[in-house]
Scaffold this active site. Structure first.
Site, PDB file in Angstrom:
ATOM      1  N   HIS A 119      -2.331  -1.163  -4.384  1.00 49.88           N
ATOM      2  CA  HIS A 119      -3.787  -1.143  -4.532  1.00 49.88           C
ATOM      3  C   HIS A 119      -4.251   0.300  -4.410  1.00 49.88           C
ATOM      4  O   HIS A 119      -3.462   1.203  -4.150  1.00 49.88           O
ATOM      5  CB  HIS A 119      -4.482  -2.059  -3.522  1.00 49.88           C
ATOM      6  CG  HIS A 119      -4.358  -1.622  -2.088  1.00 49.88           C
ATOM      7  ND1 HIS A 119      -4.951  -2.296  -1.062  1.00 49.88           N
ATOM      8  CD2 HIS A 119      -3.718  -0.582  -1.497  1.00 49.88           C
ATOM      9  CE1 HIS A 119      -4.673  -1.698   0.089  1.00 49.88           C
ATOM     10  NE2 HIS A 119      -3.929  -0.655  -0.154  1.00 49.88           N
ATOM     11  N   SER A 130       0.831  -1.195   0.000  1.00 46.02           N
ATOM     12  CA  SER A 130       0.000   0.000   0.000  1.00 46.02           C
ATOM     13  C   SER A 130       0.874   1.258   0.000  1.00 46.02           C
ATOM     14  O   SER A 130       1.674   1.453  -0.905  1.00 46.02           O
ATOM     15  CB  SER A 130      -0.955  -0.065   1.201  1.00 46.02           C
ATOM     16  OG  SER A 130      -1.919   0.935   1.148  1.00 46.02           O
TER      17      SER A 130
END
Length: 197
Positions: free
Chosen positions: A125, A100
């Site tokens: 993501h 992330s």
């Protein structure tokens, strides 16, 4: 300071005896660590150290070791921006996991100086909203802000990896985990560290 941070001997200039300190010696060696979830506190700590080291000596590179599950987007972007702002090159080294926002920070290292250890994992993501309960107007405003942050992070990956916008946008729709080799092929890191025997 988290439990398990090693204490190292550090001698101040002009002092005869060394004292045991936790990470000051590592900071003076320009070694920085992101070993937790990204939040305001760790982001401010890293930015402060980078700015101090930048002012102290603009010619010596910094080394940011990353093992992070990600975290808050705005603090993560502020760390990324600080890395671009300082004059010395910032080497990023992924040990364990850079997921992330951790992968966004990893990507922000000086191009050609982004490294993954052989068994490291990287995950990208899209940012998620933390605002699920509230009035409709507040939810709409939150959704608009999340879309702006997604656009910002997408542009970072496009700029730093050389991948087309459509590829990054498509890949960010879901969690995409990568090995060190896959992260190198993707353009998130430039080198894979060799194992020593």
């Amino acid at each position: 300071m988290p439990i398990g941070v090693p204490k190292v001997p550090f001698r101040l200039p002009g002092e005869e005896d060394a004292v045991w300190v936790d990470v000051n010696r590592l900071y003076r060696e320009r070694l920085l660590f992101l070993g937790q979830q990204v939040d305001d506190e760790i982001a401010n700590q890293l930015i402060g150290i980078m700015m101090y080291l930048n002012g102290e000596d603009e010619t010596q590179d910094m080394y940011l070791y990353i093992n992070s599950p990600g975290g808050a987007v705005l603090p993560g972007i502020s760390v990324y921006d600080a890395m671009q702002f300082v004059v010395p090159d910032v080497h990023t080294i992924c040990m364990g996991l850079a997921a992330s926002m951790g992968s966004s920070i990893l990507t922000g290292g000086e191009i050609t100086k982004r490294i993954a250890l052989p068994h490291a994992r990287v995950m990208i993501h899209q940012p998620a909203s933390s605002y699920y309960d509230g009035q409709a107007g507040e939810c709409i405003m939150e959704a608009e802000e999340v879309l702006k942050l997604r656009d910002c992070i997408t542009k970072v990956y496009v700029q730093r990896t050389g991948k087309p916008l459509w590829v990054i946008s498509e890949d960010m729709e879901r969690d995409v985990f990568m090995s060190a080799e896959e992260a190198k092929a993707y353009g998130i890191v430039d080198l894979i560290a060799l194992e020593t025997s």
